[in-house]
Design an enzyme around this catalytic site. Structure first.
Site, PDB file in Angstrom:
ATOM      1  N   CYS A   1       0.874  -1.175   0.000  1.00  0.00           N
ATOM      2  CA  CYS A   1       0.000   0.000   0.000  1.00  0.00           C
ATOM      3  C   CYS A   1       0.913   1.228   0.000  1.00  0.00           C
ATOM      4  O   CYS A   1       2.125   1.097  -0.090  1.00  0.00           O
ATOM      5  CB  CYS A   1      -0.999  -0.005   1.152  1.00  0.00           C
TER       6      CYS A   1
ATOM      7  N   CYS B   1      -4.221  -0.904  -2.185  1.00  0.00           N
ATOM      8  CA  CYS B   1      -4.788   0.441  -2.289  1.00  0.00           C
ATOM      9  C   CYS B   1      -4.606   0.938  -3.709  1.00  0.00           C
ATOM     10  O   CYS B   1      -3.648   0.573  -4.392  1.00  0.00           O
ATOM     11  CB  CYS B   1      -4.197   1.395  -1.253  1.00  0.00           C
TER      12      CYS B   1
ATOM     13  N   CYS C   1       2.675   1.590  -8.750  1.00  0.00           N
ATOM     14  CA  CYS C   1       3.351   0.323  -9.067  1.00  0.00           C
ATOM     15  C   CYS C   1       2.344  -0.698  -9.578  1.00  0.00           C
ATOM     16  O   CYS C   1       1.989  -1.628  -8.851  1.00  0.00           O
ATOM     17  CB  CYS C   1       4.036  -0.246  -7.824  1.00  0.00           C
TER      18      CYS C   1
END
Length: 143
Positions: free
Chosen positions: A12, A84, A91
């Site tokens: 995240c 998230c 990424c």
């Protein structure tokens, strides 16, 4: 003969709540089959709200620390899961993972209100993650 555990990395943005809770949940529920890690696109501190929400269900993540993806460079992961939307945007593919998947969860840190409202948001995310982890990892599946 020992079976090699599948290496899973949860990602995240700040490695403060969602990825930390996912790491704790998968390790507690299916740690016999999975070697579990978490990281963020940037480093922060583990949220006390996340620690409290996990403690409520008997999982201690108070010893966890926030890490960045850089700490895992050179290692190989079987699966990376972005939990998230922002981490997924930054990424979309984790280069050192054989497979990258995305399943976004609400950011409980953004919830405003009373302390009970905030705690409820962390519980809600925790419970949604637990259900998803059971569905995706519990039945010998590998997302």
């Amino acid at each position: 003969m020992t079976t090699k555990k599948i290496r899973v990395l949860f990602v995240c943005t700040a490695n403060a709540a969602r990825s930390q809770m996912a790491e704790g949940l998968l390790r507690a529920r299916y740690g016999d089959r999975y070697e579990v890690f978490s990281a963020g696109t940037r480093q922060s501190t583990v949220s006390p709200h996340a620690i409290a929400a996990m403690r409520e269900i008997g999982i201690d993540i108070s010893h966890h620390r926030s890490k960045t993806l850089d700490e895992f460079t050179g290692q190989s992961m079987d699966i990376a899961v972005t939990v998230c939307d922002r981490a997924h945007q930054v990424c979309p593919v984790i280069p050192f993972a054989k497979k990258t998947v995305h399943y976004g969860f609400l950011d409980p840190h953004t919830v405003q209100g009373s302390s009970e409202d905030i705690a409820g948001a962390y519980r809600s995310v925790r419970d949604a993650m637990a259900a998803w982890i059971d569905d995706e990892f519990g039945a010998q599946k590998t997302v």
